[in-house]
Design a protein around this motif. Structure first.
Motif, PDB file in Angstrom:
ATOM      1  N   UNK A 165      -6.814   4.144   0.322  1.00 36.02           N
ATOM      2  CA  UNK A 165      -6.393   3.993  -1.075  1.00 36.02           C
ATOM      3  C   UNK A 165      -7.261   3.980  -2.236  1.00 36.02           C
ATOM      4  N   UNK A 219       1.214   7.350   9.515  1.00 37.31           N
ATOM      5  CA  UNK A 219       2.514   7.034   8.597  1.00 37.31           C
ATOM      6  C   UNK A 219       1.696   7.376   7.194  1.00 37.31           C
ATOM      7  N   UNK A 220       0.660   6.751   6.941  1.00 36.86           N
ATOM      8  CA  UNK A 220       0.027   6.753   5.614  1.00 36.86           C
ATOM      9  C   UNK A 220      -0.699   8.411   5.339  1.00 36.86           C
ATOM     10  N   UNK A 271       1.937   7.081  -6.808  1.00 40.38           N
ATOM     11  CA  UNK A 271       1.092   7.829  -7.335  1.00 40.38           C
ATOM     12  C   UNK A 271       1.297   9.419  -6.890  1.00 40.38           C
ATOM     13  N   UNK A 272       2.440   9.516  -5.814  1.00 41.76           N
ATOM     14  CA  UNK A 272       2.881  10.876  -5.480  1.00 41.76           C
ATOM     15  C   UNK A 272       3.877  11.279  -6.235  1.00 41.76           C
ATOM     16  N   UNK A 273       4.573  10.293  -7.124  1.00 42.71           N
ATOM     17  CA  UNK A 273       5.811  10.979  -7.832  1.00 42.71           C
ATOM     18  C   UNK A 273       5.630  11.025  -9.364  1.00 42.71           C
ATOM     19  N   UNK A 274       6.406  11.503 -10.033  1.00 42.18           N
ATOM     20  CA  UNK A 274       6.461  11.384 -11.662  1.00 42.18           C
ATOM     21  C   UNK A 274       7.734  10.814 -11.923  1.00 42.18           C
ATOM     22  N   UNK A 298       0.846  -1.145  -0.091  1.00 41.04           N
ATOM     23  CA  UNK A 298       0.017  -0.122  -0.013  1.00 41.04           C
ATOM     24  C   UNK A 298       0.773   1.051  -0.061  1.00 41.04           C
ATOM     25  N   UNK A 299       1.854   1.379   1.028  1.00 39.73           N
ATOM     26  CA  UNK A 299       3.021   2.534   0.976  1.00 39.73           C
ATOM     27  C   UNK A 299       3.714   2.676  -0.373  1.00 39.73           C
ATOM     28  N   UNK A 318       1.589  14.059  -9.481  1.00 37.15           N
ATOM     29  CA  UNK A 318       0.873  13.152  -9.280  1.00 37.15           C
ATOM     30  C   UNK A 318       0.001  12.396 -10.492  1.00 37.15           C
ATOM     31  N   UNK A 325       2.462  10.702   4.693  1.00 34.07           N
ATOM     32  CA  UNK A 325       2.926  10.420   3.155  1.00 34.07           C
ATOM     33  C   UNK A 325       2.056  10.764   2.251  1.00 34.07           C
ATOM     34  N   UNK A 326       0.720  10.843   2.569  1.00 31.10           N
ATOM     35  CA  UNK A 326      -0.441  11.316   1.474  1.00 31.10           C
ATOM     36  C   UNK A 326      -0.464  12.715   1.361  1.00 31.10           C
ATOM     37  N   UNK A 327      -0.243  13.389   2.623  1.00 33.20           N
ATOM     38  CA  UNK A 327      -0.347  14.793   2.595  1.00 33.20           C
ATOM     39  C   UNK A 327       0.762  15.457   1.956  1.00 33.20           C
ATOM     40  N   UNK A 328       1.974  14.976   2.031  1.00 32.57           N
ATOM     41  CA  UNK A 328       2.926  15.536   1.285  1.00 32.57           C
ATOM     42  C   UNK A 328       3.790  16.597   2.317  1.00 32.57           C
ATOM     43  N   UNK A 346       1.278   4.285  -2.752  1.00 37.49           N
ATOM     44  CA  UNK A 346       1.018   5.641  -2.437  1.00 37.49           C
ATOM     45  C   UNK A 346       2.206   6.519  -3.164  1.00 37.49           C
TER      46      UNK A 346
END
Lengths: 81, 147
Positions: B55, B135-136, A73-76, A66-67, B1, B139-142, A70
């Motif tokens: 997710x 943690x998730x 999806x957060x990087x290009x 899952x990480x 993204x 990481x998702x917030x950035x 994530x």
């Protein structure tokens, strides 16, 4: 355990690790990492370490996948500079 | 993204799967003291059921299960259960985590040890679940939207 079962698990581990290194699509690489972790968990259970296999299946095949998804999806692939 | 594509089939499958993973996590936590599994594995399963919805559904739907600001108090509560149980047995004259000194009336020593380990496992499970969600979320917030 039967040695045939462990041999099949070993073949799965090697194949999934090679595929995760060689493939170009990152999502496929993450899925192959998950397959690798789950095969290692099966191997731990076959060797009698049920608790270690349990932890490997939950952490390696669940949370880490899952990480990684994530992070993909957060990087290009290409930089913006 | 990358662009997300809203897929109702994926969302429906994760909605179907998430409560069962959560139920299995509770089973592993509660049966952890005499069977394989335990607080860490059960807490990781509970966290995985929350992360699956986050997710699959994105921010708005995922936050409906557990709000983002609730994760840190839950983690602190889990650690407090663990160390509270340990320090309570020190205060009552035993060693750290010596469950036979716990003040639960009507139990002999074996049942006190049995119940003490169960309380510890619940604390560990809460802390691990909330930490994975933290943690998730971080990481998702950035990095750029951080305070």
């Amino acid at each position: 355990m039967f040695w045939e079962v462990e041999l099949i698990i070993y073949i799965f581990i090697v194949l999934s690790a090679l595929l995760a290194l060689k493939v170009h699509d990152l999502l496929v690489a993450v899925v192959m990492m998950t397959v690798y972790s789950f095969s290692i968990a099966l191997l731990f259970v076959a060797m009698g370490a049920i608790d270690v296999g349990y932890t490997e299946a939950v952490i390696g095949a669940g949370i880490t996948g899952i990480l990684f998804i994530l992070v993909i999806y957060k990087t290009t692939r290409h930089t913006k500079d | 993204m990358r662009d997300r594509i809203d897929s109702p089939i994926v969302l429906l499958g994760c909605r179907l799967l998430s409560p069962y993973i959560m139920l299995f996590g509770f089973y592993v936590v509660i049966h952890g003291h005499y069977s394989p599994g335990g607080g860490f594995q059960g807490g990781a399963l509970l966290g995985a059921s929350f992360l699956l919805m986050r997710v699959a559904g994105g921010d708005e739907i995922g936050r409906l299960q557990l709000k983002e600001h609730l994760a840190k108090p839950l983690a602190i509560l889990g650690v407090a259960i663990y160390f509270g149980t340990g320090l309570l047995s020190i205060l009552l004259g035993g060693n750290f985590l010596d469950y036979s000194f716990l003040p639960i009336p009507g139990m002999d020593t074996e049942w006190l040890r049995y119940t003490g380990i169960l309380i510890i496992e619940v604390g560990i499970g809460l802390a691990v679940m909330a930490t994975f969600i933290m943690i998730y979320d971080n990481m998702a917030r950035g990095e750029e939207e951080d305070d």
